[in-house]
Design an enzyme around this catalytic site. Structure first.
Site, short mmCIF file in Angstrom:
data_model
loop_
_atom_site.label_atom_id
_atom_site.label_comp_id
_atom_site.label_asym_id
_atom_site.label_seq_id
_atom_site.Cartn_x
_atom_site.Cartn_y
_atom_site.Cartn_z
N GLU A 1 43.46 72.15 21.05
CA GLU A 1 44.88 72.34 20.27
C GLU A 1 45.07 71.24 19.51
O GLU A 1 46.36 71.10 18.95
CB GLU A 1 45.90 72.59 21.39
CG GLU A 1 45.82 73.73 22.36
CD GLU A 1 46.04 75.16 21.65
OE1 GLU A 1 45.27 75.67 21.76
OE2 GLU A 1 46.96 75.09 20.69
N SER B 1 39.19 70.74 13.38
CA SER B 1 40.42 70.34 13.11
C SER B 1 40.97 70.77 11.64
O SER B 1 42.03 71.09 11.53
CB SER B 1 40.58 68.73 12.75
OG SER B 1 40.05 68.21 13.79
N GLY C 1 41.99 52.28 44.40
CA GLY C 1 40.73 51.57 44.74
C GLY C 1 39.49 52.30 44.68
O GLY C 1 39.55 53.26 43.91
N ALA D 1 34.49 74.28 11.51
CA ALA D 1 35.88 74.04 11.22
C ALA D 1 36.48 73.95 12.43
O ALA D 1 36.75 74.84 13.11
CB ALA D 1 36.41 75.33 10.58
N ILE E 1 45.18 51.51 41.53
CA ILE E 1 45.99 51.23 42.85
C ILE E 1 45.41 51.80 44.12
O ILE E 1 45.23 51.16 45.09
CB ILE E 1 47.23 51.98 42.97
CG1 ILE E 1 48.29 51.36 41.77
CG2 ILE E 1 48.18 52.12 44.18
CD1 ILE E 1 49.43 52.09 41.33
#
Ligand code: FAD
Length: 430
Positions: free
Chosen positions: A409, A172, A385, A170, A383
């Site tokens: 959650e 979700s 690298g 159990a 950006i």
């Protein structure tokens, strides 16, 4: 919605920023590299306890009115609130709306974002009632609130509490929990297993959701406070997680664990007053904690954004003007998404502060924020690298940390279903 922060919140942000630079980020990185949560007996936690950090959080948890417990929210609930309440007199509940005081839930969200910016795993491991606070505040009797949250007033040693709903079968679908509760005289006997319960292995007590009869579905749910050392409570393992490694996530078993009737949150009257009240209490807890967990991802995304921004400003080759412009355009895009995510989280918390149902808003911010943060990290990695993939840099860690928040959650898929139900009604959105 009043977006102006009150002085107590500004002070709390400053405090958590100072802790973040000096402790949270280095400790979080160390835990990640060593693959080991920060030990409960670490001197950092003792220092926090002695400074009254934990006691301030506990006081807020008890003093809030019942419509306003959401400020206790979040994995970092006690912590965020503790940090967020250094100023005298800031224990009163938030004004219903429009006032100068920042609401408790809004404050929790804003301060949590700053903490997660420095390190989300370390933030969650800070001592305090944490995820255990909302169900006690929401469902507990005044005596239970005093008894279980009052222990955090101590400055002697760090203490933790935890929340346990998830089970092997159990996650979700919380309505399917199998942890059994049987009444035996003045006691309840709990039997079953819980998993992925944050900080439960070091907790003084854990709020455990159980069922008096799985056939009853939601109507059978009850919430119990199981205390450290109660016979039958056995920690099975600490999970080895891909991210947010600084805090412990544990599986535990309750084997005919006897719990006094006084530890049934709200007492029996609470559950007989209205159908599905135990399940409803759990859902209200999630609605309080989701904006905090969601905003944690925004904090991590902001850290990635700032890393890339600094790279563009300080390390980009001077001759690559077009590449720099392109990088800045991409940064503007992710910054916009992060700001939208933060506003969604603040909005969900503000609705809670007003004492109104916030299920749709809580699901919407949880649905939106982790993917926005993941996108920010991806753009930042592109950006900077090679620094984006190196193990001795932060970006690859942040990617792993944020992915955990996309699951804990409630997953994206589950949040989508909740929002859909609110859009077109439960029958059509099955
Ligand atoms: C870092 C972390 C900390 C956590 N801390 C706690 C804690 O303190 N206490 C606690 O009780 N739990 C905690 N959890 C557990 C967490 O709440 C569950 O992992 C989460 O609810 C998902 O459950 P599951 O892992 O069993 O996945 P499952 O429910 O098995 O889902 C598996 C996949 O199926 C999808 N799915 C499931 N149902 C549906 C549906 N109806 N429609 C569409 N898709 C669906 C899901 O989205 C997911 O992609 C934590 C988890 C993490 C990652």
């Amino acid at each position: 919605m009043n977006l102006e922060l009150d002085q107590a919140t500004k002070t709390a942000i400053e405090m958590i920023r100072a802790l973040g630079k000096e402790y949270l980020r280095p400790l979080g990185m160390e835990a990640d590299r060593l693959y080991r949560p920060i030990p409960a007996d670490h001197s950092f936690f003792q220092m926090l306890a002695e400074s009254g950090f934990m006691a301030r959080g506990a006081a807020m948890g008890r003093d809030e009115d019942r419509e306003n417990e959401a400020g206790a929210a979040g994995a970092s609930s006690g912590q965020a609130k503790a940090a967020s309440k250094p100023a005298a007199g800031s224990q009163q509940p938030a004004k219903k709306s429009g006032g100068k005081r920042t609401g408790n839930a809004v404050r929790g969200v804003i301060v949590s974002e700053e903490g997660a910016y420095w390190d989300r795993g370390a933030m969650v491991t800070l001592p305090g009632p944490g995820l255990g606070a909302p169900p006690v505040a929401k469902m507990g009797t005044p005596e239970q609130r005093e008894r279980f949250l009052g222990i955090f007033n101590t400055r002697e040693r760090p203490l933790w509490a935890a929340f346990a709903m998830t089970e092997p079968s159990a996650g979700s679908d919380v309505a399917r929990i199998q942890m059994r509760a049987r009444k035996d005289g003045d006691e309840w006997i709990l039997t079953g297993q819980k998993m992925f319960s944050s900080n439960s292995a070091r907790a003084e007590w854990v709020v455990v959701f159980a069922t008096i009869d799985p056939e009853l579905g939601r109507a059978g749910h009850r919430a119990f406070v199981v205390e450290k050392g109660m016979p039958g409570f056995e920690v099975l393992r600490i999970e080895a997680k891909m991210g947010v490694k600084a805090y412990e996530t544990a599986s535990f078993a309750l084997d005919d664990c006897r719990v006094p009737a006084d530890n049934l949150l709200g007492s029996e009257a609470y559950y007989s007053a209205r159908a599905n009240r135990g399940f409803g209490g759990a859902m209200e807890t999630f609605n309080a904690t989701r904006p905090v967990v969601a905003v944690h991802s925004i904090g991590i995304g902001r850290a990635a954004h700032d890393r890339a921004r600094d790279f563009v400003a300080e390390e980009f080759p001077a001759h690559a003007a077009r590449r720099r412009r392109r990088a800045l355009e991409r940064l503007v895009g992710i910054r916009r998404r992060l700001e939208i995510g933060k506003l969604l989280c603040v909005h969900a918390a503000a609705v809670n502060d007003e004492g109104k149902p916030n299920g749709r808003e809580a699901a919407a911010c949880k649905l939106y924020s982790p993917p926005a943060a993941l996108a920010a990290i991806q753009v930042a990695a592109g950006i900077v690298g090679e620094a984006g993939v190196r193990h001795d840099q932060y970006l690859e860690k942040w990617a792993r940390d944020v992915k955990m928040l996309d699951i804990g959650e409630g997953t994206q898929q589950v949040q989508r279903r909740i929002v859909a139900r609110h859009l077109i009604g439960p029958d059509i959105a099955r």
